[in-house]
Design a protein around this motif. Structure first.
Motif, PDB file in Angstrom:
ATOM      1  N   GLU A  76       0.814  -1.210   0.000  1.00  0.00           N
ATOM      2  CA  GLU A  76       0.000   0.000   0.000  1.00  0.00           C
ATOM      3  C   GLU A  76       0.849   1.262   0.000  1.00  0.00           C
ATOM      4  O   GLU A  76       0.433   2.290  -0.549  1.00  0.00           O
ATOM      5  N   GLU A  77       2.031   1.190   0.616  1.00  0.00           N
ATOM      6  CA  GLU A  77       2.916   2.356   0.641  1.00  0.00           C
ATOM      7  C   GLU A  77       3.341   2.739  -0.772  1.00  0.00           C
ATOM      8  O   GLU A  77       3.369   3.924  -1.132  1.00  0.00           O
ATOM      9  N   LEU A  78       3.686   1.758  -1.591  1.00  0.00           N
ATOM     10  CA  LEU A  78       4.084   2.028  -2.972  1.00  0.00           C
ATOM     11  C   LEU A  78       2.901   2.555  -3.773  1.00  0.00           C
ATOM     12  O   LEU A  78       3.053   3.485  -4.588  1.00  0.00           O
ATOM     13  N   ASP A  79       1.723   1.994  -3.566  1.00  0.00           N
ATOM     14  CA  ASP A  79       0.530   2.486  -4.253  1.00  0.00           C
ATOM     15  C   ASP A  79       0.263   3.951  -3.893  1.00  0.00           C
ATOM     16  O   ASP A  79      -0.100   4.765  -4.752  1.00  0.00           O
ATOM     17  N   SER A  80       0.430   4.275  -2.620  1.00  0.00           N
ATOM     18  CA  SER A  80       0.225   5.652  -2.175  1.00  0.00           C
ATOM     19  C   SER A  80       1.270   6.580  -2.792  1.00  0.00           C
ATOM     20  O   SER A  80       0.949   7.713  -3.190  1.00  0.00           O
ATOM     21  N   LEU A  81       2.518   6.112  -2.886  1.00  0.00           N
ATOM     22  CA  LEU A  81       3.577   6.916  -3.491  1.00  0.00           C
ATOM     23  C   LEU A  81       3.261   7.209  -4.955  1.00  0.00           C
ATOM     24  O   LEU A  81       3.424   8.340  -5.429  1.00  0.00           O
ATOM     25  N   ARG A  82       2.807   6.198  -5.672  1.00  0.00           N
ATOM     26  CA  ARG A  82       2.473   6.384  -7.081  1.00  0.00           C
ATOM     27  C   ARG A  82       1.278   7.327  -7.245  1.00  0.00           C
ATOM     28  O   ARG A  82       1.272   8.199  -8.119  1.00  0.00           O
ATOM     29  N   SER A  83       0.259   7.142  -6.406  1.00  0.00           N
ATOM     30  CA  SER A  83      -0.922   7.997  -6.487  1.00  0.00           C
ATOM     31  C   SER A  83      -0.571   9.451  -6.208  1.00  0.00           C
ATOM     32  O   SER A  83      -1.059  10.367  -6.886  1.00  0.00           O
ATOM     33  N   THR A  84       0.293   9.670  -5.216  1.00  0.00           N
ATOM     34  CA  THR A  84       0.716  11.030  -4.894  1.00  0.00           C
ATOM     35  C   THR A  84       1.507  11.635  -6.039  1.00  0.00           C
ATOM     36  O   THR A  84       1.326  12.814  -6.382  1.00  0.00           O
ATOM     37  N   ALA A  85       2.382  10.856  -6.651  1.00  0.00           N
ATOM     38  CA  ALA A  85       3.158  11.344  -7.793  1.00  0.00           C
ATOM     39  C   ALA A  85       2.246  11.736  -8.949  1.00  0.00           C
ATOM     40  O   ALA A  85       2.497  12.729  -9.643  1.00  0.00           O
ATOM     41  N   GLU A  86       1.169  10.985  -9.170  1.00  0.00           N
ATOM     42  CA  GLU A  86       0.235  11.313 -10.241  1.00  0.00           C
ATOM     43  C   GLU A  86      -0.459  12.644  -9.966  1.00  0.00           C
ATOM     44  O   GLU A  86      -0.693  13.430 -10.885  1.00  0.00           O
ATOM     45  N   SER A  87      -0.790  12.906  -8.702  1.00  0.00           N
ATOM     46  CA  SER A  87      -1.421  14.184  -8.356  1.00  0.00           C
ATOM     47  C   SER A  87      -0.467  15.346  -8.594  1.00  0.00           C
ATOM     48  O   SER A  87      -0.882  16.405  -9.088  1.00  0.00           O
ATOM     49  N   VAL A  88       0.795  15.163  -8.243  1.00  0.00           N
ATOM     50  CA  VAL A  88       1.794  16.208  -8.480  1.00  0.00           C
ATOM     51  C   VAL A  88       2.000  16.399  -9.977  1.00  0.00           C
ATOM     52  O   VAL A  88       2.083  17.534 -10.480  1.00  0.00           O
ATOM     53  N   LEU A  89       2.090  15.304 -10.716  1.00  0.00           N
ATOM     54  CA  LEU A  89       2.277  15.382 -12.163  1.00  0.00           C
ATOM     55  C   LEU A  89       1.121  16.119 -12.824  1.00  0.00           C
ATOM     56  O   LEU A  89       1.321  16.868 -13.793  1.00  0.00           O
ATOM     57  N   ALA A  90      -0.092  15.925 -12.315  1.00  0.00           N
ATOM     58  CA  ALA A  90      -1.280  16.547 -12.919  1.00  0.00           C
ATOM     59  C   ALA A  90      -1.236  18.065 -12.855  1.00  0.00           C
ATOM     60  O   ALA A  90      -1.901  18.736 -13.651  1.00  0.00           O
ATOM     61  N   SER A  91      -0.472  18.634 -11.938  1.00  0.00           N
ATOM     62  CA  SER A  91      -0.374  20.088 -11.868  1.00  0.00           C
ATOM     63  C   SER A  91       0.515  20.654 -12.969  1.00  0.00           C
ATOM     64  O   SER A  91       0.483  21.857 -13.230  1.00  0.00           O
ATOM     65  N   PHE A  92       1.301  19.793 -13.614  1.00  0.00           N
ATOM     66  CA  PHE A  92       2.182  20.226 -14.706  1.00  0.00           C
ATOM     67  C   PHE A  92       1.564  19.991 -16.079  1.00  0.00           C
ATOM     68  O   PHE A  92       1.826  20.756 -17.003  1.00  0.00           O
ATOM     69  N   LEU A  93       0.777  18.940 -16.238  1.00  0.00           N
ATOM     70  CA  LEU A  93       0.213  18.646 -17.547  1.00  0.00           C
ATOM     71  C   LEU A  93      -0.859  17.591 -17.431  1.00  0.00           C
ATOM     72  O   LEU A  93      -0.944  16.873 -16.433  1.00  0.00           O
ATOM     73  N   ASN A  94      -1.670  17.502 -18.475  1.00  0.00           N
ATOM     74  CA  ASN A  94      -2.612  16.410 -18.648  1.00  0.00           C
ATOM     75  C   ASN A  94      -1.945  15.405 -19.578  1.00  0.00           C
ATOM     76  O   ASN A  94      -1.764  15.670 -20.767  1.00  0.00           O
ATOM     77  N   VAL A  95      -1.565  14.261 -19.037  1.00  0.00           N
ATOM     78  CA  VAL A  95      -0.770  13.299 -19.802  1.00  0.00           C
ATOM     79  C   VAL A  95      -1.536  12.757 -21.002  1.00  0.00           C
ATOM     80  O   VAL A  95      -0.938  12.233 -21.945  1.00  0.00           O
ATOM     81  N   GLU A  96      -2.863  12.877 -20.999  1.00  0.00           N
ATOM     82  CA  GLU A  96      -3.642  12.390 -22.125  1.00  0.00           C
ATOM     83  C   GLU A  96      -3.645  13.381 -23.283  1.00  0.00           C
ATOM     84  O   GLU A  96      -4.048  13.037 -24.399  1.00  0.00           O
ATOM     85  N   GLN A  97      -3.190  14.613 -23.036  1.00  0.00           N
ATOM     86  CA  GLN A  97      -3.277  15.637 -24.070  1.00  0.00           C
ATOM     87  C   GLN A  97      -1.919  16.177 -24.514  1.00  0.00           C
ATOM     88  O   GLN A  97      -1.784  16.606 -25.651  1.00  0.00           O
ATOM     89  N   VAL A  98      -0.930  16.188 -23.643  1.00  0.00           N
ATOM     90  CA  VAL A  98       0.399  16.690 -24.004  1.00  0.00           C
ATOM     91  C   VAL A  98       1.443  15.693 -23.520  1.00  0.00           C
ATOM     92  O   VAL A  98       1.282  15.067 -22.475  1.00  0.00           O
ATOM     93  N   PRO A  99       2.537  15.513 -24.278  1.00  0.00           N
ATOM     94  CA  PRO A  99       3.505  14.475 -23.933  1.00  0.00           C
ATOM     95  C   PRO A  99       4.573  14.900 -22.940  1.00  0.00           C
ATOM     96  O   PRO A  99       5.306  14.054 -22.442  1.00  0.00           O
ATOM     97  N   GLY A 100       4.700  16.199 -22.667  1.00  0.00           N
ATOM     98  CA  GLY A 100       5.769  16.623 -21.782  1.00  0.00           C
ATOM     99  C   GLY A 100       5.547  18.018 -21.246  1.00  0.00           C
ATOM    100  O   GLY A 100       4.580  18.705 -21.586  1.00  0.00           O
ATOM    101  N   ILE A 101       6.462  18.453 -20.384  1.00  0.00           N
ATOM    102  CA  ILE A 101       6.345  19.732 -19.696  1.00  0.00           C
ATOM    103  C   ILE A 101       7.283  20.740 -20.334  1.00  0.00           C
ATOM    104  O   ILE A 101       8.484  20.478 -20.473  1.00  0.00           O
ATOM    105  N   LYS A 102       6.757  21.888 -20.708  1.00  0.00           N
ATOM    106  CA  LYS A 102       7.560  22.992 -21.219  1.00  0.00           C
ATOM    107  C   LYS A 102       8.068  23.845 -20.058  1.00  0.00           C
ATOM    108  O   LYS A 102       7.566  23.781 -18.942  1.00  0.00           O
ATOM    109  N   PHE A 103       9.064  24.667 -20.367  1.00  0.00           N
ATOM    110  CA  PHE A 103       9.708  25.416 -19.296  1.00  0.00           C
ATOM    111  C   PHE A 103       8.755  26.398 -18.611  1.00  0.00           C
ATOM    112  O   PHE A 103       8.802  26.565 -17.392  1.00  0.00           O
TER     113      PHE A 103
END
Length: 627
Positions: A257-284
Motif C-alpha cells: 500500500e505504501e508504494l501504491d500511495s507513493l504512485r498515487s501522490t506522484a500522479e497528483s503532483v504530475l497533474a499540476s504540470f500537464l494532462n498526460v492524455e493531451q500533451v507528452p511533456g512539460i515545457k519550461f
C-alpha cells in the motif's frame, strides 16, 4: 585571476580550461577542506579508469546513492547529473563525470547553489529544466487539444497554451504569480543560458574574455511525462532525508500500500504540470511557474542525498598517522517514524507532498493528530475541544467524494441545508476527467491558534489553502483581503454555520435577511457545520480574494463533495503537547468546580448571595427554603 586592464587583449580560454577554473572556484567557495578531502576519497573509491581518465558511471552513482530499482529512475537521474556536470557549457552535455564535474554537480544539487548562482532559485530551475529536458522536434510538434472545448467551459480555452512556449526570461526576484497577465514569453533558451554563463564567469573575472556565441536554441525542449513522474517519486521518497541518512532506510515505502500511495501522490503532483492524455511533456514556462508558486521546496531532498559524496567511510579520526585506513562498516540505522500514527488521510506520501510547499523541518516527525472525525465525531463541538487549545501551527485535511452536477443532490435523501444554501451558479469541476465519486482532498495550513469568529476572520498572511488530490495545487494568502479562516457555530441568527477559508464572515444581521445563501469567496473552501458536505470554489475571473488564484489552472471551477474524513494535525513537539495537556486539565478542573458549588455550608446569607449573583434567586424567582 583579476580583470583584464583597459586596452589589453583579453586571454582566450578553451571550454575545458574555463570549466576547470569554475570548478576550482566552486570548490573553494562552497566546500570546507575536510569536505573536499572526503569528496576526493569517495570519488577515488568509486571511479572507473579508462585512458587515464577517472569517471563515474550510471550504475555506480545509483548504487552509491542507493537509488531503488523499483522507481526506474536511475537513467533519468544520470541524465540530469551528466548535463549539470557540463555547466556552464550546457551545449557540451552530457559530460564525462570526473572529479571537477562532480564538484559542480554537488554544488548545484545541494543548498550550496545559493553561493554561486546570482539568480538563486530562479537560475537553478532553469538549470534543472535543461538537465531533464529532451529536444525531439517531432515530440514537441504535438499540439494539445483544447481543454476548454472538452468541458464546454470557455474560460479554459487557451489556459494551457503556455505549454508550447519556449524558455521565458524570468527575474531572479519574485515568483511568476506576482506578475499580472500572461507571463509566458517567446525568448529563446540561449538567452537564459547566456545569462547563467555570464554570471558564472563574472565571478572568475572573465566576462570580457568570454563571448557566448555557440549556444543552440532548442524550441522543442520538454521534459517527458514519464521521466518527470519517476523523478517525482524519487523526490517524494527523499523528502524526509536527514544529514547522512540513507535512502534505503525508507525501503518500506516501496512495497504494498505504501508504494501504491507513493504512485498515487506522484500522479497528483504530475497533474499540476500537464494532462498526460493531451500533451507528452512539460515545457519550461509551466515547469518554472508551477514549481516557483506551488512547490518551492520540491528539490530539497536532493541536498542530503548528494551530500553523501562529502562523507567518506574511510575517515577515522582515532587512527594514528602511520596506520593504514580501515574501512568502517556502517552501523544499522534506526529511523524514527515520520508520523507517530497515520490517519485516514495523512500518511508518509501525503507528508512528503506537503513538504514541497511547507518546510519539512515543520512536518517530519513533528506532527500530532489533534482531531479525527472518525475517532472524535463529526461535530464542531468535538473539533473545538480537541483543537482550540493547540498553541502552534495546525494543518487541516478534508477528503471526500465529488457530488454530481445536480445541485443539492445527496444519496441520503433530500438536499442538505448547506447544499441548498450554496449559490445557484456553479462552475465546471476542477479537472476534465472528473466524474461522480472521484476522491478529492483539500487542506489548509494555519500558523495562528483556532478561535471563534465574531465580526472578523482570523489567520495570518502565511495561511495556505491547498489541494492534494486529484491534482496538487497551492493557493497563497493575499495581503489585501484578510478573510482567511472562519469558525462559526449555527445559532438563531446564523442558520448555517461551519468552517470556511477565504469566505467573508457571516454577520447576524445579513444572515437574518438572507439566511438561505452562503457567501463564497472567489478562492475558498467551505465546510458544513456537521462536516457532511464541503465546497471548493475557484473563480479565476475575479483574480482572487483572500487567497490567490491557481497558477496551473487558469480557469473557473468548483468542486462540491461529500466529506468522508476530516483531520487536524498539530505542528510542534513535546512543549506544545504539554501546554495543550495543561490547558485541558485546567478546563476540566474549572468545569468540575462549577458543578460542585458548595451550597449548604450553614452560611445561608452567603449561599443566597451566590445564588442571586448567578440569577437563580431574587426578583420574581424563588430559591426555595434555605433553612
Amino acid at each position: 585571476m583579476g580583470q583584464a586592464q583597459s586596452g589589453e587583449t583579453p586571454a582566450r580560454y578553451s571550454h575545458e580550461e574555463l570549466s576547470k577554473q569554475l570548478a576550482d572556484k566552486f570548490a573553494r567557495k562552497c566546500f570546507t577542506p575536510l569536505e573536499l578531502y572526503s569528496f576526493r576519497d569517495v570519488f577515488n573509491s568509486l571511479a572507473d579508469h579508462e585512458h587515464g581518465i577517472r569517471y563515474l558511471k550510471e550504475d555506480t552513482i545509483a548504487r552509491f546513492l542507493e537509488i531503488p530499482d523499483a522507481l526506474g529512475v536511475s537513467a533519468v537521474l544520470f541524465q540530469m547529473v551528466s548535463c549539470l556536470g557540463a555547466f556552464p557549457f550546457l551545449e557540451d552535455a552530457p559530460a564525462v563525470l570526473g572529479l571537477e564535474q562532480m564538484i559542480v554537480v554537488v554544488t548545484l544539487l545541494t543548498e550550496r547553489y545559493r553561493r554561486v548562482l546570482a539568480g538563486g532559485a530562479a537560475d537553478r530551475r532553469k538549470l534543472l529544466f535543461r538537465s531533464l529536458a529532451v529536444y525531439d522536434r517531432k515530440l514537441s510538434d504535438t499540439r494539445p487539444t483544447d481543454v476548454g472545448s472538452a468541458s464546454g467551459e470557455s474560460g479554459r480555452k487557451g489556459a494551457d497554451q503556455d505549454d508550447g512556449a519556449a524558455l521565458a526570461t524570468s527575474s531572479p526576484r519574485g515568483f511568476a504569480i506576482d506578475e499580472p497577465g500572461d507571463d509566458d514569453g517567446d525568448v529563446g533558451p540561449d538567452d537564459d543560458d547566456d545569462e547563467l554563463v555570464l554570471a558564472a564567469f563574472d565571478s572568475l573575472g572573465y566576462v570580457g574574455a568570454f563571448r557566448h556565441g555557440g549556444l543552440s536554441t532548442y524550441h522543442g525542449a520538454m521534459i517527458p511525462a514519464d521521466n518527470w513522474r519517476k523523478l517525482i517519486m524519487l523526490l517524494l521518497l527523499a523528502a524526509p532525508l536527514g544529514a547522512q541518512e540513507s535512502l534505503s532506510s525508507y525501503s518500506n515505502r516501496l512495497s504494498g500500500e505504501e508504494l501504491d500511495s507513493l504512485r498515487s501522490t506522484a500522479e497528483s503532483v504530475l497533474a499540476s504540470f500537464l494532462n498526460v492524455e493531451q500533451v507528452p511533456g512539460i515545457k519550461f514556462a509551466r515547469f518554472d511557474r508551477v514549481i516557483a508558486a506551488s512547490m518551492p521546496f520540491m528539490f530539497n531532498g536532493l541536498t542530503p542525498l548528494f551530500e553523501h559524496f562529502l562523507f567518506s567511510r574511510n575517515l577515522d579520526f582515532h587512527r594514528h598517522k602511520d596506520e593504514e585506513p580501515r574501512p568502517t562498516a556502517r552501523p544499522p540505522e534506526l529511523v524514527q517514524p515520520l508520523l507517530e500514527k497515520t490517519g485516514s488521510i495523512m500518511n508518509a506520501s501525503v507528508l512528503s507532498q506537503m513538504s514541497f510547499f511547507i518546510p519539512g523541518s515543520s512536518l517530519f516527525r513533528k506532527l500530532r493528530l489533534l482531531y479525527s472525525g472518525e475517532e472524535d465525531g463529526y461535530s464542531m463541538g468535538s473539533f473545538e475541544s480537541k483543537v482550540f487549545n493547540w498553541r502552534a501551527p495546525t494543518i487541516l485535511l478534508v477528503s471526500g467524494t465529488r457530488l454530481p452536477d445536480e445541485a443539492g443532490y445527496t444519496h441520503k435523501g433530500p438536499a442538505s441545508p448547506f447544499l441548498a444554501s450554496l449559490p445557484s451558479l456553479r462552475f465546471p469541476p476542477g479537472n476534465t476527467s472528473a466524474d461522480r465519486g472521484e476522491t478529492l482532498t483539500f487542506g489548509a495550513y494555519l500558523s495562528q491558534p483556532w478561535k471563534h469568529t465574531h465580526r472578523e476572520c482570523f489567520g495570518a498572511e502565511d495561511t495556505i489553502l491547498f489541494q492534494l488530490r486529484p491534482i496538487h495545487d497551492v493557493f497563497r494568502a493575499s495581503t489585501v483581503n484578510k478573510d482567511y479562516v472562519s469558525f462559526t457555530k449555527p445559532s438563531a441568527s446564523i442558520q448555517v454555520g461551519g468552517i470556511s477559508f477565504g469566505c467573508p464572515p457571516p454577520h447576524p444581521s445579513q444572515a437574518y435577511r438572507r439566511s438561505n445563501l452562503i457567501s463564497l469567496g472567489p478562492v475558498s473552501l467551505a465546510l458544513e457545520d456537521g462536516f457532511e458536505f464541503g465546497c471548493f470554489t475557484h473563480n479565476y475571473t475575479s483574480q482572487g480574494g483572500a487567497f490567490q488564484t491557481s497558477v496551473s489552472r487558469r480557469f473557473d471551477f468548483q468542486d462540491r463533495f461529500e466529506i468522508s474524513s476530516i483531520e487536524v494535525w498539530g505542528c510542534g513537539g513535546d512543549d506544545e503537547a504539554r501546554q495543550q495537556a495543561e490547558r485541558w486539565a485546567w478546563e476540566a478542573r474549572e468545569a468540575e468546580a462549577r458543578r460542585r458549588i458548595n451550597l449548604g455550608t450553614g452560611d445561608i446569607e452567603a449561599d443566597r448571595m451566590l445564588l442571586e449573583m448567578a440569577g437563580l434567586v431574587g426578583g420574581n424567582r424563588s430559591g426555595g427554603s434555605m433553612g
